[in-house]
Design an enzyme around this catalytic site. Sequence first.
Site, PDB file in Angstrom:
ATOM      1  N   LYS A  17     -84.371  11.929 -57.292  1.00  0.00           N
ATOM      2  CA  LYS A  17     -83.823  13.250 -56.938  1.00  0.00           C
ATOM      3  C   LYS A  17     -83.077  13.846 -58.131  1.00  0.00           C
ATOM      4  O   LYS A  17     -83.285  14.996 -58.496  1.00  0.00           O
ATOM      5  CB  LYS A  17     -82.859  13.108 -55.761  1.00  0.00           C
ATOM      6  N   ASN A  18     -82.211  13.025 -58.743  1.00  0.00           N
ATOM      7  CA  ASN A  18     -81.332  13.554 -59.786  1.00  0.00           C
ATOM      8  C   ASN A  18     -82.070  13.891 -61.072  1.00  0.00           C
ATOM      9  O   ASN A  18     -81.507  14.517 -61.960  1.00  0.00           O
ATOM     10  CB  ASN A  18     -80.194  12.581 -60.066  1.00  0.00           C
ATOM     11  N   ARG A  94     -75.074  21.492 -55.630  1.00  0.00           N
ATOM     12  CA  ARG A  94     -74.460  21.551 -56.952  1.00  0.00           C
ATOM     13  C   ARG A  94     -75.498  21.546 -58.078  1.00  0.00           C
ATOM     14  O   ARG A  94     -75.308  22.185 -59.111  1.00  0.00           O
ATOM     15  CB  ARG A  94     -73.503  20.369 -57.114  1.00  0.00           C
ATOM     16  N   ASP A 118     -71.995  17.925 -52.389  1.00  0.00           N
ATOM     17  CA  ASP A 118     -71.319  16.904 -51.595  1.00  0.00           C
ATOM     18  C   ASP A 118     -69.805  16.979 -51.721  1.00  0.00           C
ATOM     19  O   ASP A 118     -69.282  17.322 -52.774  1.00  0.00           O
ATOM     20  CB  ASP A 118     -71.747  15.516 -52.089  1.00  0.00           C
ATOM     21  N   ASP A 306     -73.131   6.321 -57.412  1.00  0.00           N
ATOM     22  CA  ASP A 306     -73.960   6.645 -56.246  1.00  0.00           C
ATOM     23  C   ASP A 306     -74.296   5.409 -55.407  1.00  0.00           C
ATOM     24  O   ASP A 306     -74.792   5.549 -54.290  1.00  0.00           O
ATOM     25  CB  ASP A 306     -75.265   7.337 -56.682  1.00  0.00           C
TER      26      ASP A 306
END
Length: 419
Positions: A17-18, A94, A118, A306
Amino acid sequence: MAGGTTLTGRVRVTGAKNSTLKLMAAALLATGRTVIDEVPDILDVSIMSEVLRRLGCDVGYERTPGSGGGGRVTIDVPENPSTETDYDLVRRMRASISVLGPLVARCGSARVALPGGDAIGSRGLDMHISGLERLGASIVSEHGFLVATAPRLTGTSIWLDFPSVGATENLVMAAVLASGTTVVDNAAREPEIVDICTMLTAMGARIDGAGTSTITVEGVESLSPVSYTAVPDRIVAGTWAIGAVMTRGDVVIERAVAGHLTVALDKLTDAGAHVEVLPEGLRVVMTERPRCVDVVTLPFPGFPTDLQPMAVALAAVSSGTALITENVFEGRFMFVNELVRLGADVRIDGHHAVVRGREKLSSAPVVATDIRAGAGLVLAGLLSDGITEVQEVHHVDRGYPDFVEQLRGLGADIKRTQR
Ligand code: UD1
């Protein structure tokens, strides 16, 4: 979900995802069609697709069967994209701030809403802003938007106060089209940074030092669109590894890269797990109750923040006492109140958590407060007697494709009762 499951079987990890969200933003740097494979089918990818559509791009997504929830995204970028982002969309995520660098570099201006995301801490943007200003942009904040202008960015040297992932990415994506050389010092070294730099290089950028603390970018006139495959998600892989250890299971995690999880895997070995590197990924086996191990989160190559909620959940069911230290996000222990509802013995003091392991947890309704906290609570639920209900599970959908289905595939007794 019912407790008492042992996770066993195979699971495939798709792209990170990141990384993917930034690769999608990087597409803005070139006119034409960018294709990205192994893109996770998660809410944040849909939000980023919509952000890009509102900037004038055509964005399509197609699932790849058997990929573990991944797919192909195609992004057609027009000659002159719009430079104003949608306020409500950006506030929801974000990572949308990562369109700022590419838009200023390519179009000379950008109006990007101040992002949300988040609830894990204050998450400033000062390094993004001061770095872009050093590259020659002028930036003001007005009516909830950051407004940046720069006829042409100029290479410079930038020292980051902290190796911020987002700031490093934004500055590199801006510097690739600046005139002259940019040096980013104290840069983040995460595998997702290397991934973006690899894609930018394939597009024609000149970048040196990705994966080290000093990244040097030689600006070029223009970039071309490419087809690219995102790096596997190390946080999802780490979640499965910790799940296997907590439930005393045996899981093969296809496409997991051991070198992206060195510290985390060392910790699991210290806890008593057997970790084997296979040609197709990793196998994690646990046959006894895990032992508590201390964990300190740090920028890569340290233990990833994370995975901290999963580390707390693991310690909560291990033998002994663990000290978990959070150094990256100050709000990241907020979920602990929920874990305590499940009977975990955790005490917080500032950025430290002292966890005394219990043999079993006790089911209760709990609330996911962010993506990773949600995943940690689900893992804890697997060790709770009775039925645990995790509410606000949409947070988990932002980071884990097919989480419930994948857990069921590994033998968990779990179902989704709400979208
Ligand atoms: C990214 C990841 C997130 C991960 C984090 C750290 C994405 C979409 N998210 O977030 O999952 O937990 O890296 O590995 O990729 N900070 C400032 N000023 C700035 C920038 C950051 O003070 O200009 C602070 C933040 O508040 C935080 C710390 O620096 O305390 C780390 O933030 P950063 O590395 O930038 O994380 P993100 O890119 O937001």
